[in-house]
Write an enzyme that holds these catalytic residues in place. Structure first.
Site, PDB file in Angstrom:
ATOM      1  N   HIS A 114       1.086  10.278  -9.511  1.00 47.37           N
ATOM      2  CA  HIS A 114       0.282  10.002  -8.313  1.00 47.37           C
ATOM      3  C   HIS A 114       0.932  10.543  -7.042  1.00 47.37           C
ATOM      4  CE1 HIS A 114       2.424   6.410  -6.578  1.00 47.37           C
ATOM      5  NE2 HIS A 114       2.721   6.129  -7.833  1.00 47.37           N
ATOM      6  N   ASP A 145       8.447   7.195  -5.110  1.00 46.57           N
ATOM      7  CA  ASP A 145       7.350   6.637  -5.897  1.00 46.57           C
ATOM      8  C   ASP A 145       6.045   7.132  -5.269  1.00 46.57           C
ATOM      9  OD1 ASP A 145       5.556   5.101  -7.324  1.00 46.57           O
ATOM     10  OD2 ASP A 145       6.180   3.196  -6.447  1.00 46.57           O
ATOM     11  N   GLU A 170      -3.208   5.471  -6.300  1.00 50.73           N
ATOM     12  CA  GLU A 170      -2.584   4.611  -7.307  1.00 50.73           C
ATOM     13  C   GLU A 170      -2.097   3.313  -6.700  1.00 50.73           C
ATOM     14  OE1 GLU A 170       0.848   3.060  -9.794  1.00 50.73           O
ATOM     15  OE2 GLU A 170       0.760   3.660  -7.686  1.00 50.73           O
ATOM     16  N   GLU A 171      -1.542   3.383  -5.498  1.00 48.70           N
ATOM     17  CA  GLU A 171      -0.899   2.218  -4.886  1.00 48.70           C
ATOM     18  C   GLU A 171      -1.886   1.132  -4.480  1.00 48.70           C
ATOM     19  OE1 GLU A 171       2.091   1.689  -5.018  1.00 48.70           O
ATOM     20  OE2 GLU A 171       3.223   3.566  -5.022  1.00 48.70           O
ATOM     21  N   HIS A 194       9.397   1.541  -2.429  1.00 54.56           N
ATOM     22  CA  HIS A 194       8.483   0.847  -1.513  1.00 54.56           C
ATOM     23  C   HIS A 194       9.236   0.380  -0.262  1.00 54.56           C
ATOM     24  CE1 HIS A 194       4.746  -0.061  -4.167  1.00 54.56           C
ATOM     25  NE2 HIS A 194       5.363   1.031  -4.587  1.00 54.56           N
TER      26      HIS A 194
END
Length: 352
Positions: free
Chosen positions: A64, A181, A209-210, A322
């Site tokens: 992603h 990420d 995606e998140e 994150h």
């Protein structure tokens, strides 16, 4: 390396265009075809270039493009910006962090009352996100630089750790940056597209995606693959432990790619997990496991599409995901590339 470009790019969920452009430039010479769907997913196809005894399987590999960030929800008359999270955050890491806002990359700082102005009862509490603001240095709401609906992300530049820049090889050592990420998964997938395999490879660089695996659901339905792999970045837990914590955390930096057996969104196909393990051991590559039951990935959407898709996830571990800056070991990155390259070479035999 391309990871640096991808990490530095602005790509909060639903505004992944800058990331997508970098990837297209990197892979177009290796692609038989590529396209972008209405959601913003990027599909890159590299057909089988090896003679096979049976029709080659169609294999989807996803990573992603989006990163966690913020959306501006209100521009106050003071010029301060209220915001909502896009994706998951530990709000403790937000205070005082530098950010950029909107298409013009307006610099700002996430602010809250300093300790000097806190009541005694407030000093051991973490303020809610609603109590925070982004300060861009404006003194009124007429600044015109930012509007409601603009996105923001951390103002973090990619960099190498452990020595002076002129002494560091670009392919080894540990690096820091934002959005590993899942820009590291995207970078692994770019490398895989340079190879020749006995499969029809459909690489999908997914969006959103998140915020709920949205791009992957649409993409997997469109591809209708025989099987799928998802390339991710997972949280390393090799941090200092409290004295009452007897076990060591995992995954760990430098111990190789992390294989998922189960997370909150799916249980991995056992045959593919075994193939990953057997291949790593045959190739002399290090590997480890992601902590079961933690997090979720695009595989959670992919494996339920149509009649179901056998799926597995391989991740590069990184500390502090994150957050404004994460840290990863480039040996894990390259070992992930090597593992997936070897696995893709074995798939037709496994299908038979």
């Amino acid at each position: 390396m391309i990871l640096e470009e991808l990490s530095n790019a602005f790509g909060v969920s639903s505004v992944e265009g800058e990331v997508r452009k970098i990837i297209v430039e990197a892979v177009k010479d290796y692609a038989d075809s590529w396209r972008i769907d209405t959601m913003g997913n990027l599909f890159v196809t590299r057909r089988c270039r090896v003679e096979t005894e049976v029709p080659p399987p169609k294999v989807m590999i996803a990573a992603h493009m989006d990163e966690v960030g913020f959306m501006i929800s209100e521009v106050k008359s003071s010029g301060m910006l209220k915001f909502k999270p896009v994706g998951g955050f530990d709000r403790r890491i937000l205070l005082g962090k530098a950010v950029v806002v909107g298409s013009e990359r307006v610099p700002g700082v996430i602010g809250l009352k300093p300790v000097h102005l806190l009541k005694r009862s407030e000093r051991h509490k973490v303020g809610s996100i609603d109590s925070m603001s982004i300060d861009i240095g404006a003194n009124s709401d007429s600044n015109g630089q930012v509007k409601v609906g603009d996105f923001a992300t951390f103002a973090t530049e990619f960099g190498y750790l452990g020595g002076r820049p002129d002494e560091i090889s670009p392919d080894v050592g540990r690096v820091k940056g934002k959005a590993f990420d899942d820009r590291v998964g995207c970078a692994v997938l770019v490398e895989l597209l340079k190879g020749d395999y006995p499969i029809d490879l459909v690489a999908v660089f997914t969006v959103q995606e998140e915020i709920g695996l949205r791009g992957a659901q649409v993409a997997a339905y469109a591809v209708d693959p025989d099987l799928a792999f998802v390339l991710e970045c997972t949280a390393a837990d090799d941090l200092p432990r409290q004295s009452d914590e007897a076990d060591e955390g995992f995954p760990r930096l430098g111990d190789g790619p992390a294989i998922t057996v189960m997370d909150r969104s799916f249980i991995a196909d056992r045959k593919l997990v075994d193939l990953l393990i057997e291949t790593a051991e045959a190739e002399g590559l290090p590997y480890q496991f992601k902590r079961p039951g933690i997090g979720g990935t695009d595989a959670g959407a992919v494996h339920t599409i149509r009649e179901g898709v056998p799926s597995a996830v391989v991740s590069v571990p990184a500390r502090y995901i994150h957050a404004p800056a994460a840290v990863l070991d480039l040996t894990d990155f390259w070992n992930t590339v090597k593992l997936m390259t070897a696995v893709l070479q074995k798939l037709p035999a496994q299908e038979g």
